[in-house]
Design a protein around this motif. Structure first.
Motif, mmCIF file in Angstrom:
data_model
loop_
_atom_site.group_PDB
_atom_site.id
_atom_site.type_symbol
_atom_site.label_atom_id
_atom_site.label_comp_id
_atom_site.label_asym_id
_atom_site.label_seq_id
_atom_site.Cartn_x
_atom_site.Cartn_y
_atom_site.Cartn_z
ATOM 1 N N THR A 1 47.667 -0.893 53.486
ATOM 2 C CA THR A 1 48.985 -1.042 53.935
ATOM 3 C C THR A 1 49.356 -2.243 54.589
ATOM 4 O OG1 THR A 1 48.944 1.499 54.457
ATOM 5 C CG2 THR A 1 50.743 0.037 55.343
ATOM 6 N N TRP A 2 48.564 -3.058 55.329
ATOM 7 C CA TRP A 2 48.830 -4.143 55.856
ATOM 8 C C TRP A 2 48.876 -5.423 54.813
ATOM 9 C CZ3 TRP A 2 45.680 -8.511 55.959
ATOM 10 C CH2 TRP A 2 46.077 -9.513 56.903
ATOM 11 N N SER B 1 39.715 5.623 56.836
ATOM 12 C CA SER B 1 40.968 5.196 57.874
ATOM 13 C C SER B 1 41.344 3.875 57.597
ATOM 14 C CB SER B 1 40.710 5.788 59.174
ATOM 15 O OG SER B 1 41.611 5.698 60.046
ATOM 16 N N SER C 1 47.249 -2.265 67.555
ATOM 17 C CA SER C 1 46.147 -1.718 66.368
ATOM 18 C C SER C 1 45.521 -2.621 65.939
ATOM 19 C CB SER C 1 47.358 -1.130 65.479
ATOM 20 O OG SER C 1 47.977 -0.066 65.954
ATOM 21 N N LEU D 1 51.221 -2.879 63.565
ATOM 22 C CA LEU D 1 49.643 -3.180 63.756
ATOM 23 C C LEU D 1 49.469 -4.338 64.991
ATOM 24 C CD1 LEU D 1 49.041 -3.736 59.923
ATOM 25 C CD2 LEU D 1 48.462 -1.815 61.507
ATOM 26 N N MET E 1 53.921 2.015 57.314
ATOM 27 C CA MET E 1 53.722 1.308 58.396
ATOM 28 C C MET E 1 54.110 -0.429 58.381
ATOM 29 S SD MET E 1 49.760 0.808 60.090
ATOM 30 C CE MET E 1 49.616 2.498 59.990
ATOM 31 N N ARG F 1 44.567 1.681 56.081
ATOM 32 C CA ARG F 1 45.444 0.850 57.033
ATOM 33 C C ARG F 1 45.332 -0.638 56.594
ATOM 34 N NH1 ARG F 1 44.281 1.843 62.877
ATOM 35 N NH2 ARG F 1 46.180 0.915 63.352
#
Length: 276
Positions: free
Chosen positions: A78-79, A71, A10, A6, A1, A75
């Motif tokens: 990943t960020w 979840s 997001s 984001l 991602m 995320r």
């Protein structure tokens, strides 16, 4: 991602992002988010927009439950990993009393209930300023070992060919002194004793320090700085001794030439009297 994925939609689901810079003398119009209590003068200030880089990007997420969702955590990892300055380095996760903290070199994330967010946020900022200075020192020294090896012979002997390198040697010596000074300012944050009774802020800070091995790394860096300092101190002494001796030799030759000139002039004055 990707990071762009984001933002901006997001990001509202993940939380708010604070772009933070650490400065000793912030501008008058700067928004001060936190004053580092153990380091005199240092502040965490807000970096608006994206015109200049930030020392730290902090993702803050408020949760109503005891723990964040899987979840969100995936995320957030990943960020945080995408903002890492070292390719492939993974984030460090700390879970404590319903609080989860992710740490990476340039990005951090925290998820906690509303009443615990501020305490954990302060702990992260205390840790971040010490980690930034420690990592800066480590990276600078790692880049400087080859140059140090080249300068070691100068610590034992200084010659005429080295005179042109004096300014560069002086700058490298000054850099080491500055590194020692900067690291010394944040040592109280790294080696401070455990707080009693413990608080969430102190426990979070201790966990971060332990996981990133800050105290052991600081000890190693201090020993390395001592090696650099000793070498460049010897270079400075050899350089000073050579320049003083060089100046003395020049002065001696000037005196010899003046005496020789005076002798010649005296002889010339006496020549008419001898009739030769």
């Amino acid at each position: 991602m990707s990071t762009d994925a984001l933002m901006p939609n997001s990001i509202s689901e993940l939380g708010r992002i604070e772009r933070i810079s650490f400065e000793a003398t912030p501008a008058k119009d700067a928004t001060v988010l936190y004053r580092i209590p153990s380091v005199e003068g240092w502040c965490a200030i807000e970096v608006p927009g994206h015109e200049r880089p930030a020392d730290l990007e902090l993702l803050v997420h408020e949760t109503s439950g005891i723990a964040s969702s899987t979840s969100w955590l995936e995320r957030a990892v990943t960020w945080a990993d995408e903002g890492n300055s070292a390719q492939g380095k993974k984030s460090t996760l700390i879970s404590l009393h319903g609080v989860e903290v992710l740490w990476n070199d340039r990005r951090a994330a925290v998820t906690a209930p509303r009443d615990r967010l501020e305490s954990v946020r302060k702990a992260i900022l205390d840790f971040a300023i010490a980690e930034r200075e420690l990592r800066h020192t480590e990276e600078t020294l790692n880049r400087s070992w080859k140059q140090l090896e080249n300068d070691i012979p100068t610590a034992f002997a200084f010659s005429e060919e080295k005179v042109r390198d004096r300014a560069a040697l002086g700058k490298r010596f000054q850099q080491i002194i500055e590194l020692r000074g900067r690291l010394s300012r944040v040592i109280p944050l790294i080696v401070q004793p455990s707080q009693y009774p413990p608080t969430l802020q102190s426990q979070t800070l201790e966990r971060l320090r332990e996981r990133m091995r800050q105290e052991e790394r600081a000890e190693v860096v201090e020993r390395q700085l001592e090696v650099f300092n000793n070498v460049y101190e010897m270079c400075s002494q050899r350089s000073s001794d050579f320049m003083l001796a060089r100046s003395g030799h020049i002065l001696e030759w000037i005196i010899i030439l003046l005496l020789a000139l005076q002798t010649i002039l005296t002889v010339v004055d006496y020549l008419p009297a001898t009739g030769t």
